[in-house]
Structures are given as C-alpha cells and as structure tokens.
Design an enzyme around this catalytic site. Structure first.
Site, PDB file in Angstrom:
ATOM      1  N   GLU A 109      -1.428  -1.249  -5.635  1.00  0.00           N
ATOM      2  CA  GLU A 109      -2.490  -0.656  -6.230  1.00  0.00           C
ATOM      3  C   GLU A 109      -2.048   0.065  -7.179  1.00  0.00           C
ATOM      4  O   GLU A 109      -1.281   0.674  -8.074  1.00  0.00           O
ATOM      5  CB  GLU A 109      -3.039  -0.065  -5.479  1.00  0.00           C
ATOM      6  N   ASP A 140       0.919  -1.056  -0.118  1.00  0.00           N
ATOM      7  CA  ASP A 140      -0.179  -0.378   0.242  1.00  0.00           C
ATOM      8  C   ASP A 140       0.632   1.075   0.256  1.00  0.00           C
ATOM      9  O   ASP A 140       1.797   1.053   0.811  1.00  0.00           O
ATOM     10  CB  ASP A 140      -0.956  -0.207   0.963  1.00  0.00           C
ATOM     11  N   ASP A 174      -2.612   1.620   7.476  1.00  0.00           N
ATOM     12  CA  ASP A 174      -2.123   0.767   6.331  1.00  0.00           C
ATOM     13  C   ASP A 174      -2.076  -0.420   6.087  1.00  0.00           C
ATOM     14  O   ASP A 174      -2.121  -0.862   5.299  1.00  0.00           O
ATOM     15  CB  ASP A 174      -1.011   2.011   6.317  1.00  0.00           C
TER      16      ASP A 174
END
Ligand code: ZN
Length: 401
Positions: free
Chosen positions: A271, A187, A352
């Site tokens: 991502e 992340d 996170d």
C-alpha cells in the site's frame, strides 16, 4: 540476466588510539566546513540573492585553509572535506527540487559523525583498508566477504552514538535476475508488523519488547541524573546503546524479511501508505513501527530493483480493509479495533489477511491494465498517485487469485 549494482558493505572496526584521534579530528573538520559553507550559501542568498554552487564553496575552502585560525583544516585529509561540500550541494539541489527541507547545520551532539573518502584517499589491497593520513590499515572485522574482485569506489567511516565504529565500502556487485512465479500482497498490519496475502503474519523482531522495556528504564535513569555530571554522560551512553541494539535487530530482521520476499516473489504489492497518517498515535511502539515501515519500503524498493522484480504500490485510498476478498462486497464501516469480521457472503475474515489479499488483487489488476508504476526510490513524497484512482465501486468483484 545479470545486473551490476552499487552496493554498500558495512563492517565494524576497532581503531587504534591514534586512528581514533585522527578520525575524531576529521569528523570535527567535516562538520565545521559543512557549517561554514552552509552559512556562506545562506548569507549569499538572503543578502544578495546569489546562488553559490559547489565549485565556489570549494574555492572558499582553499581560502579558509590558508588563514591562521583555520590552519588545522590542513592537518586532515582534504577529501572528506570536499565530500562534505558535495553533500551540502546535494542537500540544496534536493531543497530546490522540493524533495527536502532547507539544509540544517550539523550539531556536535546530534548529527551523525561520518567522513567519506573517495578512491584517491584510501588504499584497499589484499583485504587491507588504509585511509589517507594513516600509517596502519584499519582493524576491520570482515563479517562477510566483499564480492569477488570488488574494488571499493567510496569508503565511509562513521561512529554511532553508542561509540561504535563502522566502515562502509561502496562496491559494484553483480546480481543475477532470475524470474520466479510468486506474487504477494503486503498489509501493514495493526496486530502484527505485516500481514502477507499468503496467510503468513510477520511479527516484530524477537527481544524487541524486552529491549523497549530496557530503553524506558535507561531513559528514566538518565532523566534523574544531574545535568553536566559524569553520571549523566554515562547514562546517556547507556540509552544510546539500547537504542542502537533495537535499531540493529530491527534492521537485521527487515533485511532478512525483504530479501526473502524478493527472492520468492516476482510481483510484490504494497500500500502506498504513509503510516504516519494512519496511526495518529504518539506512543513509542507506534513511532517505532512507523520508522520500520519506511525502512521496510526503502529496502523492498531497492532490492526489487536489483533483482528485476515488479513492486507496485496501490493507491492509499484503496479500501483494502473494507472489501471482502471472497465476494468483493464493500462493507460500510470497519472500525480500527475490529480484528475479525463476517461478510454477508458468510466468509469470516481476519482483518489484516483480508486486506493483504485485496492489496494483491488490486496490484495485479493495476499491472494488467498497464496503469501500475514501479515506485521509484525517494520519489514517493512528491508522487501524487502512481496508480489510477478508481471509485471504490469499480474495484468490486475482483477474483481472488
Ligand atoms: Zn463477502
């Protein structure tokens, strides 16, 4: 299994005054030829709707060299000039295929000073590299060895804005592809640089805060100097040096990090997230972390490819932060300033870390469904979504691996 990949090895070198002069002349000619060809191609298109290709610009170069005004083009090696025309053509192809904007003119101050030599224009023998039009080999600092028996196919010489000289040798390298069991979700953290699903957080490189403070000081100092003065030129070099130091440390840091991630993990999930839109904030720190994320992703993509790893980019609308990685319930809201939250199931989450776990789970389910596509280098801009878009509800309740 082993794989042969093209790999660039970059070194610093220290040119003699004659070599530096020759290279500066070459950079100038490269810039001029590139700009003249761009001008010709633009004119042909806007005035006569004609597309000019690479061979046509190459023929123009031959004509230019014969004119009295441009006779100096004959004094430098012709290979970097030809390569500049090839690069320009690549720029146009990228533009036509909507991968990039219209090619722009090279500026004397802002553009990268570089020249590319193909094998006919350099000699590499016994660890000594000699360029065309030069009598002596370059004084290269071989900070790491080239692969055993490697012969460079292309050599690129450049000088950065801090005045440092670099040579980059493109070689074939053999990479062993040995599968490993690990899998990791990553992340782009708010608090740190990155958060991993393993619980590890990756911080910014050491000294960065101090370097950044030095940059602010140097920039302030530059702003106070009178335009066109010698002191201003000195102050500008100082700013460039601090910039270069920050970029170097960050690149080293990201190289170490991406190499380790690829070494330890067979599956890596990130991502598909343009940080630009996530952090609409124009402060210096954010601009730097934006650039870092792009650089990180690029390195991860080519290294994963080299080592035969699976890299999955999950959809940017996947609600990684709002999902509980323990029970799969989706919370309604997750303001950006929330660092830690408690789910209705009682689990306390670090924002996170929870997001990284969700990203990993989503990536693994995408692979299991066969919907995952490895992000291809450079295609992320045009790719709509590599991953099946599912409504948030459909991803609820994924087990934590
Ligand atoms: Zn929960």
């Amino acid at each position: 299994m082993a794989r042969v990949v093209k790999r660039a090895f970059r070194y610093r070198f220290y040119p003699s005054p004659e070599q530096a002069a020759e290279l500066c002349r070459t950079f100038g000619c490269v810039r001029l030829v590139y700009n003249m060809a761009l001008q010709a191609r633009t004119e042909a298109w806007t005035v006569r709707q004609e597309r000019v290709n690479y061979p046509a610009t190459s023929a123009m170069l031959t004509v230019w060299k014969k004119t009295e005004d441009l006779a100096f083009l004959r004094e430098v090696s012709c290979v970097p000039l030809q390569q500049a025309l090839r690069h320009l053509h690549t720029g146009f192809v990228n533009f036509w295929q909507k991968r990039a904007g219209y090619p722009s003119f090279k500026s004397k101050k802002r553009s990268r000073r570089s020249a590319e030599y193909t094998s006919s224009a350099f000699r590499y023998r016994n660890g000594r590299l000699t360029l065309a039009k030069m009598a002596e080999p370059l004084d290269v600092v071989w900070s790491r060895p080239l692969p055993e028996g490697a012969t460079p196919s292309t050599v690129t010489v450049s000088q950065d804005s801090a005045g440092r000289w670099f040579v980059s040798l493109l070689c074939d390298d053999v990479i062993e592809q040995t599968p490993v069991p690990g899998a990791v979700g990553i992340d782009a953290g708010l608090g740190s640089l990155l958060a991993l699903s393993t619980g590890e957080t990756v911080t910014n490189p050491r000294h960065e805060r101090r370097d950044r403070a030095a940059l602010v000081r140097a920039q302030r100092n530059l702003a106070r100097k009178e335009k066109g003065s010698a002191n201003r030129a000195k102050a500008r070099v100082k700013v460039a040096r601090v910039h270069a130091r920050i970029a170097d440390r960050r690149r080293d840091h990201l190289h170490q990090l991406t190499s380790r991630l690829v070494r330890e993990n067979q599956t890596i999930v990130i991502e598909d997230l343009p940080v630009r839109t996530m952090l609409k904030n124009h402060c210096l720190a954010r601009a730097v972390s934006d650039a870092a994320w792009r650089q990180f992703r690029t390195m991860l993509e080519y290294k994963a490819d080299w080592h035969g790893r699976t890299l999955v980019a999950v959809d940017r609308w996947f609600p990684s932060s709002k999902l509980c990685s323990a029970c799969g319930v989706l919370t309604e809201q997750m303001p950006l300033d929330v660092r830690e939250w408690t789910c209705r199931c009682g689990v306390v989450h670090d924002r996170d870390l929870n997001a990284a776990r969700n990203i990993l789970a989503e990536g693994l389910s995408v692979i299991a469904c066969g919907g995952g596509v490895r992000p291809q280098r450079g295609s992320s801009r045009t790719r709509q979504s590599s991953v099946k878009q599912e409504p948030p509800g459909a991803t609820q309740g994924i087990p934590v691996p």
